[in-house]
Design an enzyme around this catalytic site. Structure first.
Site, PDB file in Angstrom:
ATOM      1  CG  ASP A  20      -1.785   1.181   1.356  1.00  0.00           C
ATOM      2  OD1 ASP A  20      -2.637   1.357   0.470  1.00  0.00           O
ATOM      3  OD2 ASP A  20      -1.635   1.951   2.325  1.00  0.00           O
ATOM      4  CD  GLU A  72      -2.419   2.520  -3.431  1.00  0.00           C
ATOM      5  OE1 GLU A  72      -3.432   3.219  -3.584  1.00  0.00           O
ATOM      6  OE2 GLU A  72      -1.871   2.373  -2.330  1.00  0.00           O
TER       7      GLU A  72
END
Length: 729
Positions: free
Chosen positions: A403, A456
């Site tokens: 993330d 990401e």
């Protein structure tokens, strides 16, 4: 006799070396062995022989304390003993934790100090084991600046005097073996920290944790290491089809009364559902333990503990195994970029900035009010990389989606001038984070071949999914990167009224300019259906027919486009409202309401798109290879029509045609790469999907050059639809 100052130090629980005074000490110059025990609440204490229970000595209370001591004369070497304790209401025998020698080996200590322990979770945390035939738990925690550390829990009335730990100065780790502690017991570490404050901390390496609002760690046995599966490795390869169903476990579906489904219930319901729709992988929003439901797991406090919301670590392993048996891979969202400031967790763990940077210009995330790991500290990097390997090895998951990578890579991420510190070269790049990510990807690649890591990353950082190269900043070593630019442009285009699309033709073309710069996954993730962005269906313009048609056409475009696919739950049923983590998806849409058939049609389309991508190698084998793609028509702005071909390395070909206007194009001639009969394998406008039913069936390619190709077919292009064509077998 113990000096009075030592007695008072033990009673205050601020003694830094309990093994120097408690347990068996000696012999002294008179040949006497001293036995000492700190047992608050005891009335009388005896030392008894471990082998036969005979009394060796009765210990006497040191006045004004809960300490007992006595002597044994005669033995010439250390001997085994137990305590027999009269608690007033009952007697019991127990083993003395201060009888046992240090358990952490020299190699573990060396590697922990160096920050290169591949599996630090095997040394730190709480581990059930037998020592000298005695069953118990070995506790170990890294807290180099603490003055004293104790284990407290249900087994000792949360009393920090009872189980003071031993400091292994070589690496700043405190350890203690406590007999008779059972699996499932709650515990914490009580620290006299560097500032002199007594604080309670959850175990950073805990394998299980208490359900919020509780914050204690729980003694648990992690699953044994799972072997690498050749079948799973093949399913994760670049040339394999990958269609990912992204899920928040707490809100996919709720049980009666609104309670969460357990891991085992999800194994029975979610797994066959996703497999039945043809998805190849599940991606789970973070399952690390976290205190706040509204963080969706992205502010974890227990990186090594599957959240207790849905069950135990064994239950989570059952879920992963069930997914694999159904042919589904499992990818976990992983959050090494930041952590919350909760006082029971990692923040100022031992009274110093142990896991985080001390300077808020490096160590505080203004966007999320969280702390940033000090990636340059070897022990911190080791903690995180060991965690990545833990999930891959112990639970057998197939990959990790990391993330917020962009927030890790840039020191000035979301910061104004003067609110950040440059790197040693004066630049904005976080060199320590770069090195951490490279090392993490290297460890995963070498220790868990076949697993994938996914970034990401929302900027144009070069080589995110490329091996490290000569440039110190290029190449992070991920397998895949989320294509955030594609997502933004595609949703932006689809959100426009069709009459305006000819003036925004380049929004869909632009992505092909960089489509192979990285190994891309095309994400329509949870982030696109929250915080006022509306659902995917809610973004689509027009009346109900057009909204559903636009969404179906967009899905057809996405599945035909080079790159692996990711769809957040609810997208497959055309959820009307935004995602709400506090409730279930709106499953009733499939059966009730004026658009029930259309919702069910979108679900069926997603299933068929997954099946077609699996079946046709041209739609997946060269997702990361530009040789697998060629435009047929990309300049037709007036009609908002696009066409391209996908090819594999075995002669397979699929032609995709997309019409982003509500106008039917009858008798449209399109170039195709070979002669023969072509059949329509997907048409998002079919009535079975809720469309208007403009279909083609089969068409014979004629030797009529078109679009620079030697053959062409005349077709009816459906309105607001994507059609996929393949040579008939």
């Amino acid at each position: 006799m113990l000096p009075a100052a030592t007695v008072q130090s033990l009673m205050r629980a601020d003694h830094g070396d309990p093994f120097a005074v408690l347990g068996l000490q000696g012999p002294d110059e008179d040949g006497a062995w001293w036995l000492r025990a700190l047992l608050p609440g005891a009335q009388r204490v005896w030392a008894v022989a471990a082998e036969d229970g005979r009394v060796l000595a009765e210990l006497q209370r040191i006045p004004g304390s809960e300490l007992f001591e006595g002597t044994v004369v005669g033995p010439t070497e250390r001997f085994a003993y137990r305590w027999r304790v009269d608690w007033g209401s009952a007697q019991a025998e127990l083993d003395d934790p201060y009888h046992f020698a240090p358990l952490l080996g020299e190699l573990d200590l060396w590697l922990l100090a160096e920050g290169t322990h591949q599996r630090p979770f095997q040394a730190l945390g709480a581990h059930s084991m037998a020592v000298e035939g005695v069953q118990g738990v070995r506790f170990a925690v890294w807290a180099p600046n603490a003055r004293r550390v104790s284990v407290v829990g249900e087994f000792n009335h949360w009393d920090g005097r009872r189980h003071l730990m031993r400091l292994r100065r070589e690496c700043g780790v405190w350890e203690l073996f406590i007999p008779a502690v059972a699996e499932g017991v709650l515990y914490k570490f009580e620290l006299l920290d560097a500032q002199g404050a007594v604080v309670l901390r959850a175990d950073p390496y805990a394998f299980a944790a208490e359900l919020r609002p509780g914050t204690a760690s729980r003694v648990a046995v992690p699953p044994p290491a799972a072997p690498v599966s050749p079948a799973r490795a093949a399913a994760n390869a670049f040339d394999a089809p990958m269609s990912i169903y992204e899920v928040h476990l707490g809100s996919w579906r709720r049980a009666d009364g609104g309670r969460w489904l357990t891991y085992r219930e999800l194994a029975r319901e979610l797994v066959p559902y996703a497999a039945g729709l043809g998805f190849t992988h599940l991606e789970l929003l973070p399952v690390h333990e976290h205190p706040f439901d509204g963080s969706w797991g992205y502010q974890p406090t227990g990186l090594y503990a599957p959240t207790s919301r849905f069950g135990s670590p064994q239950d989570f392993k059952f879920f992963v195994d069930a997914a694999h048996e159904a042919g589904l891979g499992v990818i976990l969202d992983w959050v090494p970029g930041h952590f919350p400031t909760d006082a029971f967790a990692l923040a100022r763990f031992d009274g110093t900035h142990l896991f985080e940077h001390a300077d808020p210009r490096e160590g505080f995330h203004p966007d999320w009010n969280t702390l940033i790991y000090n990636f340059g500290r070897a022990e911190v990097s080791n903690f995180l990389i060991g965690n990545a390997l833990y999930w891959l090895e112990r639970f057998g998951v197939d990959g990790l989606r990391v993330d917020a990578v962009a927030s890790m890579l840039y020191r000035d991420y979301s910061r104004a001038q003067g609110e950040w510190l440059p790197n040693r070269h004066g630049g904005r790049e976080n060199l320590e984070a770069v090195e951490f990510l490279r090392r993490m990807n290297h460890v995963v690649g070498t220790e868990r071949p076949g697993a994938v890591t996914i970034a990401e990353e929302s900027t144009a950082w070069p080589g995110v999914s490329r091996p490290p190269g000569g440039d110190a900043l290029h190449g992070l070593g991920f397998h895949y990167k989320w294509n955030m630019g594609w997502m933004h442009d595609t949703l932006g285009y689809l959100g426009r009224e069709s009459v305006h699309r000819p003036w925004h033709h380049d929004q869909l073309r632009f992505g092909f300019m960089y489509a192979w710069n990285e190994n891309f996954i095309l994400p329509l993730s949870h982030d696109e259906v929250v915080h006022g962005k509306r659902s995917l269906l809610g973004r689509m313009p027009g009346d109900d027919w057009q909204r559903f048609a636009n969404l179906r056409a967009g899905y057809g475009w996405m599945w035909a486009h080079p790159g692996k696919k990711l769809l957040f739950m609810g997208g497959e049923i055309a959820q009307e409202r935004e995602w709400n983590f506090e409730g279930s998806l709106d499953w009733h849409l499939l059966e009730h309401g004026p658009n029930a058939a259309r919702h069910a049609g979108v679900q069926r389309l997603v299933r068929d798109l997954n099946a077609v991508v699996r079946h046709f190698g041209a739609l997946h084998r060269r997702d990361v290879d530009p040789c697998g793609f060629e435009w047929i028509r990309h300049h037709d702005k007036e009609h908002a029509v696009f066409a391209f071909q996908r090819r594999d390395d075995q002669g397979g070909v699929v032609v995709a045609v997309a019409n982003f206007t509500p106008v039917v194009r009858h008798g449209w001639r399109l170039g195709v790469p070979c002669a023969g009969t072509w059949r329509e394998v997907i048409n998002t406008d079919l009535a079975v999907y809720g469309g208007s039913g403009v279909a083609n069936g089969e068409r014979v390619a004629e030797a009529v050059p078109c679009d620079g190709l030697p053959f062409s077919i005349a077709m009816d292009i459906a309105p607001l639809a994507t059609q996929l064509w393949a040579p008939a077998p």
